[in-house]
Every structure is written in C-alpha cells, then in structure tokens.
Write a protein that holds these residues in place. Structure first.
Motif, PDB file in Angstrom:
ATOM      1  N   THR A  66       0.844  -1.201   0.000  1.00 38.31           N
ATOM      2  CA  THR A  66       0.000   0.000   0.000  1.00 38.31           C
ATOM      3  C   THR A  66       0.877   1.249   0.000  1.00 38.31           C
ATOM      4  O   THR A  66       0.710   2.146  -0.824  1.00 38.31           O
ATOM      5  CB  THR A  66      -0.950  -0.016   1.221  1.00 38.31           C
ATOM      6  OG1 THR A  66      -1.701  -1.231   1.184  1.00 38.31           O
ATOM      7  CG2 THR A  66      -1.901   1.152   1.197  1.00 38.31           C
ATOM      8  N   SER A  69       3.179   1.435  -3.275  1.00 35.88           N
ATOM      9  CA  SER A  69       2.453   1.705  -4.525  1.00 35.88           C
ATOM     10  C   SER A  69       1.901   3.130  -4.525  1.00 35.88           C
ATOM     11  O   SER A  69       1.864   3.774  -5.576  1.00 35.88           O
ATOM     12  CB  SER A  69       1.362   0.662  -4.790  1.00 35.88           C
ATOM     13  OG  SER A  69       0.398   0.692  -3.780  1.00 35.88           O
ATOM     14  N   PHE A  70       1.504   3.652  -3.382  1.00 38.63           N
ATOM     15  CA  PHE A  70       1.112   5.071  -3.343  1.00 38.63           C
ATOM     16  C   PHE A  70       2.323   5.964  -3.650  1.00 38.63           C
ATOM     17  O   PHE A  70       2.214   6.940  -4.385  1.00 38.63           O
ATOM     18  CB  PHE A  70       0.514   5.453  -1.978  1.00 38.63           C
ATOM     19  CG  PHE A  70      -0.981   5.342  -1.929  1.00 38.63           C
ATOM     20  CD1 PHE A  70      -1.779   6.164  -2.713  1.00 38.63           C
ATOM     21  CD2 PHE A  70      -1.604   4.417  -1.106  1.00 38.63           C
ATOM     22  CE1 PHE A  70      -3.165   6.058  -2.688  1.00 38.63           C
ATOM     23  CE2 PHE A  70      -2.988   4.301  -1.074  1.00 38.63           C
ATOM     24  CZ  PHE A  70      -3.771   5.126  -1.860  1.00 38.63           C
ATOM     25  N   ALA A  73       3.057   5.642  -7.319  1.00 37.65           N
ATOM     26  CA  ALA A  73       2.010   6.305  -8.106  1.00 37.65           C
ATOM     27  C   ALA A  73       2.237   7.812  -8.116  1.00 37.65           C
ATOM     28  O   ALA A  73       2.147   8.468  -9.156  1.00 37.65           O
ATOM     29  CB  ALA A  73       0.633   5.981  -7.526  1.00 37.65           C
ATOM     30  N   VAL A 113      -2.427   9.981   2.723  1.00 28.71           N
ATOM     31  CA  VAL A 113      -2.869   8.593   2.865  1.00 28.71           C
ATOM     32  C   VAL A 113      -2.421   8.156   4.257  1.00 28.71           C
ATOM     33  O   VAL A 113      -1.305   8.447   4.677  1.00 28.71           O
ATOM     34  CB  VAL A 113      -2.332   7.659   1.755  1.00 28.71           C
ATOM     35  CG1 VAL A 113      -0.821   7.662   1.673  1.00 28.71           C
ATOM     36  CG2 VAL A 113      -2.820   6.223   1.981  1.00 28.71           C
ATOM     37  N   ILE A 134      -7.010   9.667   2.163  1.00 32.28           N
ATOM     38  CA  ILE A 134      -7.309   8.298   1.731  1.00 32.28           C
ATOM     39  C   ILE A 134      -7.014   7.349   2.886  1.00 32.28           C
ATOM     40  O   ILE A 134      -5.936   7.413   3.497  1.00 32.28           O
ATOM     41  CB  ILE A 134      -6.443   7.910   0.510  1.00 32.28           C
ATOM     42  CG1 ILE A 134      -6.718   8.859  -0.668  1.00 32.28           C
ATOM     43  CG2 ILE A 134      -6.704   6.450   0.108  1.00 32.28           C
ATOM     44  CD1 ILE A 134      -5.759   8.674  -1.842  1.00 32.28           C
ATOM     45  N   GLY A 136      -5.757   4.092   4.092  1.00 31.36           N
ATOM     46  CA  GLY A 136      -4.908   2.975   3.654  1.00 31.36           C
ATOM     47  C   GLY A 136      -5.063   1.770   4.568  1.00 31.36           C
ATOM     48  O   GLY A 136      -4.196   0.893   4.594  1.00 31.36           O
ATOM     49  N   THR A 145      -8.988   1.118  -0.865  1.00 28.31           N
ATOM     50  CA  THR A 145      -8.196   1.117  -2.109  1.00 28.31           C
ATOM     51  C   THR A 145      -7.777  -0.304  -2.476  1.00 28.31           C
ATOM     52  O   THR A 145      -7.596  -0.624  -3.647  1.00 28.31           O
ATOM     53  CB  THR A 145      -6.968   2.056  -2.024  1.00 28.31           C
ATOM     54  OG1 THR A 145      -6.028   1.566  -1.051  1.00 28.31           O
ATOM     55  CG2 THR A 145      -7.377   3.469  -1.644  1.00 28.31           C
ATOM     56  N   GLY A 301      -2.453  -2.409  -8.135  1.00 28.38           N
ATOM     57  CA  GLY A 301      -2.541  -1.401  -7.081  1.00 28.38           C
ATOM     58  C   GLY A 301      -1.918  -0.088  -7.515  1.00 28.38           C
ATOM     59  O   GLY A 301      -2.401   0.995  -7.152  1.00 28.38           O
ATOM     60  N   ARG A 305      -4.051   3.384  -7.745  1.00 33.08           N
ATOM     61  CA  ARG A 305      -3.679   4.507  -6.863  1.00 33.08           C
ATOM     62  C   ARG A 305      -3.293   5.742  -7.670  1.00 33.08           C
ATOM     63  O   ARG A 305      -3.532   6.867  -7.226  1.00 33.08           O
ATOM     64  CB  ARG A 305      -2.611   4.035  -5.881  1.00 33.08           C
ATOM     65  CG  ARG A 305      -3.290   3.134  -4.841  1.00 33.08           C
ATOM     66  CD  ARG A 305      -2.421   2.282  -4.008  1.00 33.08           C
ATOM     67  NE  ARG A 305      -3.242   1.560  -3.038  1.00 33.08           N
ATOM     68  CZ  ARG A 305      -3.081   0.289  -2.704  1.00 33.08           C
ATOM     69  NH1 ARG A 305      -2.110  -0.427  -3.237  1.00 33.08           N
ATOM     70  NH2 ARG A 305      -3.877  -0.270  -1.827  1.00 33.08           N
ATOM     71  N   LYS A 306      -2.732   5.532  -8.849  1.00 34.74           N
ATOM     72  CA  LYS A 306      -2.498   6.706  -9.725  1.00 34.74           C
ATOM     73  C   LYS A 306      -3.831   7.387 -10.018  1.00 34.74           C
ATOM     74  O   LYS A 306      -3.955   8.609  -9.915  1.00 34.74           O
ATOM     75  CB  LYS A 306      -1.866   6.266 -11.058  1.00 34.74           C
ATOM     76  CG  LYS A 306      -0.378   6.022 -10.990  1.00 34.74           C
ATOM     77  CD  LYS A 306       0.261   6.023 -12.372  1.00 34.74           C
ATOM     78  CE  LYS A 306      -0.183   4.864 -13.233  1.00 34.74           C
ATOM     79  NZ  LYS A 306       0.546   4.743 -14.515  1.00 34.74           N
ATOM     80  N   LEU A 309      -5.283   9.225  -6.866  1.00 37.85           N
ATOM     81  CA  LEU A 309      -4.558  10.455  -6.533  1.00 37.85           C
ATOM     82  C   LEU A 309      -4.937  11.565  -7.515  1.00 37.85           C
ATOM     83  O   LEU A 309      -5.204  12.703  -7.118  1.00 37.85           O
ATOM     84  CB  LEU A 309      -3.042  10.208  -6.573  1.00 37.85           C
ATOM     85  CG  LEU A 309      -2.490   9.287  -5.474  1.00 37.85           C
ATOM     86  CD1 LEU A 309      -1.040   8.894  -5.773  1.00 37.85           C
ATOM     87  CD2 LEU A 309      -2.575   9.967  -4.102  1.00 37.85           C
TER      88      LEU A 309
END
Ligand code: NCD
Length: 317
Positions: A66, A69-70, A73, A113, A134, A136, A145, A301, A305-306, A309
């Motif tokens: 999580t 990947s955020f 992204a 997040v 967000i 998470g 997400t 993911g 996440r892209k 955001l």
C-alpha cells in the motif's frame, strides 16, 4: 488515455475532486463501475499530472504494497511524497494525538494517505483536515483502495464484477481487506461463500447487512466442499496482530493451506486472489498456476492509486 472521457466519468471525477476515500460504502455500485473504467485510463505511462503536489503518507502500521504503490504512483505522476513508515519515529511516540499530527502535516502537503491500527482513525483524521485523505487501512475495519484494486483485477481477469460466486477464505473476523471487499461485491450483486474456522467468522453485524441487502451467502468451514462452485477464491492471512489471546491464534494459524492440488479442484476459469502478504495460506506451488492472480493484484494497485490520486487532486486530463 486516448478515448475521450464519458460524461458519467467526468461527473464522478468532479464529485471526487477534493473528497476523501474512507470506506467502500461511500460509493454506489454504478460509481464503483465507473471508477474501474477511469482506472483503466491510467494503465501504462502517465503524464506528470501531479507535478509540484505533495502526498503525506502516514503509516502507523506496517505496510509494503500500500505504501510503496502510493509512493510510486505519486512519483509516476510527477509529484512527491513525505511521511513516515514507522510511527515509532514520529511524534506519535511522544504522545501527540492523530488530530494534531494531521493538523501540522496539512500545511506541508496537498493530500494524505493514512494507515492506522484503530478502527475509525481514518474518518477522525479526515475530520481534522480540509485536505483530501485516503484510508490505507484502519484496524479491522476498511481498506477501500485494496477493494478497488481487487475489483479491477476481477474485472480484467473475468470480464465482470457482478453475477459471480466469490469465496472468501481465512480470517473473516479481523481482515479488513475481506471486510471491504465483502461489502463491495455484495453491493455489486454477487453470491458470497464465507469459508472460515468458526472462531474467525464474519462479524454478526456484517452478516446481518448481507441478509438485509438480500445478498445470497453461505457460511461454512469446508473449503473442499465449496471450491468447485467458485469463480473467485479470495484467500486471506490470519491476522495475528489483531488477536487478543496469542493462544487463539495458535489454534487457527494453520487452518487452511491452499496448494496446487486444492486449486485444481476449482472450475475452469476460477481465479485465486490474496491481498498479500501471505504467510502459509497459499503454497508457492500455486504461483505458476494460471489461476494465481495475487501478484497481478499488487501490480494493479499502482494503476488504481495513480487514478485515485489524480481524481482527488482534480488533475485529470
Ligand atoms: C492487507 C492489509 O494490510 O490489510 N495488506 C495489504 O494492504 N495488501 C492484508 C493483510 O495484511 O493481511
């Protein structure tokens, strides 16, 4: 991003600009479908839509997928990330409240997040700031997400997210990824088979919601009996960190071990999912099966996440 956005996508984008993502319940089923079609637009290379924007990633609980990947992204959209991956190095360890931390960090960032062990922490944090936030993952409650990337994976693999028979296996008591996905797949119109040891059944309140909604569901401890019926087998980790008594964990920690022979009992086209990390509930010999979708989930993911955001920042093309 070639096809022009549809009106329904543009309307959802407008609605999500500046908003929070706290729970899957905030979306209606049509909105979930529209979100999935928006996510598909973020496959592959991206424009620097978030150039100059800053994401604060505040992780009060462990995370690999999580958080990273955020971060990835945000980087791929041209933005940057501040934050911490270990609350032990933040002022929370000195006794600062979550609300105070959020109020301070909001002047350093454009959105948040947050992952936190307490149920409801994400909502409380969102109430402390005017920035988009967000969730998470908040305790055993929600991981919205994760649900979106799960649905996106099902959509890509099976071609639809409704009219399926979905088996949830493992820790249905404490697993937030399962809790969120149960809600969303029920909302979308699927049949749910809830497979767990008796002590880890889906909480009463959540089962009651399925009943009220009229969702067809079944509860059983028996994986072998259920597997030939399924389109999706969603395996979860027994959430050791949430057990009050370690002995209770010891009793169920090896409750299910899915291996190649197990999944081969599934019907043609059945896929095996897992939010990861896995401990021992999926044997590595499943990895080479065409049914295995869990590494794809983790990869999806990033795309999901892209999209999220960009939507919250109102930075769509
Ligand atoms: C999940 C989580 O943190 O809830 N992990 C994830 O985000 N992919 C699942 C888990 O920890 O078991």
């Amino acid at each position: 991003m070639s096809e022009p956005w549809t009106q329904i996508e543009l309307d959802l984008a407008e609605q999500m600009r500046g908003s929070d993502i706290i729970s899957v319940r905030q979306f209606e089923s049509q909105e979930l479908r529209t979100l999935l079609s928006i996510v598909a637009r973020f496959e592959g290379d991206s424009q620097p839509l978030l150039h100059g924007r800053v994401l604060a990633a505040l992780f009060f609980e462990p995370s690999t997928r999580t958080r990273l990947s955020f971060e990835s992204a945000m980087a791929r959209l041209g933005g940057s990330v501040i934050g911490f991956a270990d609350a032990g190095i933040s002022s929370a360890s000195k006794g600062e409240t979550l609300q105070d931390t959020i109020r301070i960090v909001e002047s350093y960032c454009d959105l948040f997040v947050i992952r936190h062990p307490r149920e409801g922490a994400a909502r409380a944090a969102a109430e402390a700031t005017f920035r988009p936030l967000i969730n998470g993952g908040d305790g055993s409650n929600q991981h919205p997400t994760q649900t979106l990337l799960d649905l996106y994976t099902i959509q890509r693999r099976i071609g639809r997210v409704a009219g399926l028979r979905i088996g949830f296996l493992g820790d249905l008591k404490y697993g937030r990824a399962a809790h969120s996905l149960v809600e969303a797949t029920a909302m979308l119109g699927n049949e749910l088979i809830l497979i767990s040891p008796d002590s880890l059944r889906l909480p009463h309140r959540r089962v009651g919601e399925l009943r009220e909604r009229g969702t067809p569901y079944e509860e059983t401890p028996n994986l072998a009996g259920a597997i030939p019926e399924l389109d999706v087998l969603y395996v979860t980790r027994i959430q050791r960190e949430r057990f009050v008594d370690p002995l209770d964990y010891e009793r169920v920690k090896n409750a299910y071990q899915v291996d190649r022979a197990t999944v081969d009992q599934g019907r043609e086209g059945m896929i095996v999912m897992h939010p990861l990390p896995r401990v021992n509930e999926i044997h590595p010999d499943v990895d080479s099966s065409p049914r295995a979708a869990y590494f794809e989930q983790a990869k999806n993911g990033l795309t999901v996440r892209k999209a999220l955001l960009a939507l919250l920042m109102g930075a769509i093309e």
